[in-house]
Design a protein around this motif. Structure first.
Motif, PDB file in Angstrom:
ATOM      1  N   UNK A  84      11.015 -12.317  -9.646  1.00  0.00           N
ATOM      2  CA  UNK A  84      10.033 -13.099  -9.027  1.00  0.00           C
ATOM      3  C   UNK A  84      10.075 -12.495  -7.423  1.00  0.00           C
ATOM      4  N   UNK A  85      10.203 -11.316  -7.272  1.00  0.00           N
ATOM      5  CA  UNK A  85      10.042 -10.640  -5.914  1.00  0.00           C
ATOM      6  C   UNK A  85      11.192 -11.313  -5.085  1.00  0.00           C
ATOM      7  N   UNK A  86      12.194 -11.469  -5.181  1.00  0.00           N
ATOM      8  CA  UNK A  86      13.401 -12.102  -4.419  1.00  0.00           C
ATOM      9  C   UNK A  86      13.613 -11.195  -3.056  1.00  0.00           C
ATOM     10  N   UNK A  87      13.357  -9.979  -3.055  1.00  0.00           N
ATOM     11  CA  UNK A  87      13.148  -9.127  -1.833  1.00  0.00           C
ATOM     12  C   UNK A  87      11.894  -9.133  -1.228  1.00  0.00           C
ATOM     13  N   UNK A  88      12.016  -8.775  -0.150  1.00  0.00           N
ATOM     14  CA  UNK A  88      10.701  -8.777   0.783  1.00  0.00           C
ATOM     15  C   UNK A  88      10.206  -7.545   1.068  1.00  0.00           C
ATOM     16  N   UNK A  89      11.007  -6.407   1.446  1.00  0.00           N
ATOM     17  CA  UNK A  89      10.501  -5.177   1.939  1.00  0.00           C
ATOM     18  C   UNK A  89      10.823  -3.893   0.860  1.00  0.00           C
ATOM     19  N   UNK A  90       9.792  -3.256   0.423  1.00  0.00           N
ATOM     20  CA  UNK A  90      10.194  -2.243  -0.459  1.00  0.00           C
ATOM     21  C   UNK A  90       9.485  -0.860  -0.061  1.00  0.00           C
ATOM     22  N   UNK A  91       9.845   0.243  -0.310  1.00  0.00           N
ATOM     23  CA  UNK A  91       9.525   1.376  -0.011  1.00  0.00           C
ATOM     24  C   UNK A  91       9.167   2.095  -1.477  1.00  0.00           C
ATOM     25  N   UNK A  92       7.998   2.696  -1.657  1.00  0.00           N
ATOM     26  CA  UNK A  92       7.519   2.880  -3.105  1.00  0.00           C
ATOM     27  C   UNK A  92       7.079   4.565  -2.987  1.00  0.00           C
ATOM     28  N   UNK A  93       7.694   5.364  -3.858  1.00  0.00           N
ATOM     29  CA  UNK A  93       7.244   6.744  -3.846  1.00  0.00           C
ATOM     30  C   UNK A  93       6.598   7.076  -5.033  1.00  0.00           C
ATOM     31  N   UNK A  94       5.903   8.047  -5.096  1.00  0.00           N
ATOM     32  CA  UNK A  94       4.909   8.448  -6.255  1.00  0.00           C
ATOM     33  C   UNK A  94       4.254   7.454  -6.692  1.00  0.00           C
ATOM     34  N   UNK A  95       3.323   6.824  -5.924  1.00  0.00           N
ATOM     35  CA  UNK A  95       2.583   5.614  -6.235  1.00  0.00           C
ATOM     36  C   UNK A  95       1.077   6.076  -6.286  1.00  0.00           C
ATOM     37  N   UNK A  96       0.300   5.253  -6.917  1.00  0.00           N
ATOM     38  CA  UNK A  96      -1.093   5.543  -7.278  1.00  0.00           C
ATOM     39  C   UNK A  96      -1.814   5.227  -5.764  1.00  0.00           C
TER      40      UNK A  96
END
Length: 143
Positions: free
Chosen positions: A75-87
């Motif tokens: 349930x997205x307990x975290x707030x900030x994500x870094x996403x690599x190789x994304x559309x």
């Protein structure tokens, strides 16, 4: 395949936050997250792209199923994500032409009570956290 990394561990306290998003030529992108205990400011400065989605208005999630499903279960307990190789990265890169190399663009996702905020930036993030009860403040920079 997308690679998701939680960027807020030890920096942003877990919690449910309301969002104030400000974006303009004078100060770039400034996001404030607030609840009864904390006020968090994420200062992105100038960004290449910002895309805000009201999660309540979505029928289908805006992210790839495999990595997204791992975080959706929590349930997205975290707030900030870094996403690599994304559309999203692959969508923005051709629009920028030759201004940036692929490894210069960093894709961040902020998940709050009501929003998914997608940010493409060449800079890091200056993060300030204030405890509203004690008025103690901390500052961090995330790359």
């Amino acid at each position: 395949m997308e690679k998701w990394t939680v960027m807020n561990q030890g920096i942003i306290p877990k919690g449910k936050y309301i969002t104030d998003l400000r974006y303009g030529e004078d100060y770039g992108l400034l996001i404030t997250l607030k609840n009864d205990i904390f006020c968090i400011t994420l200062d992105f400065g100038a960004v290449v792209s910002v895309h805000c989605i009201d999660e309540g208005g979505m029928l289908f999630p805006p992210f790839a199923h495999d990595p997204y499903s791992l975080y959706r279960k929590d349930r997205f307990k975290e707030i900030l994500y870094k996403i690599e190789n994304s559309s999203y990265h692959n969508f923005i890169l051709p629009i920028t032409g030759e201004l940036y190399k692929p490894d210069e663009l960093h894709y961040y996702l902020i998940v709050t009570l009501d929003y998914f905020i997608n940010i493409m930036s060449i800079w890091g993030i200056d993060i300030s956290v204030e405890n509203l009860r004690t008025h103690e403040k901390t500052h961090s920079t995330v790359e």
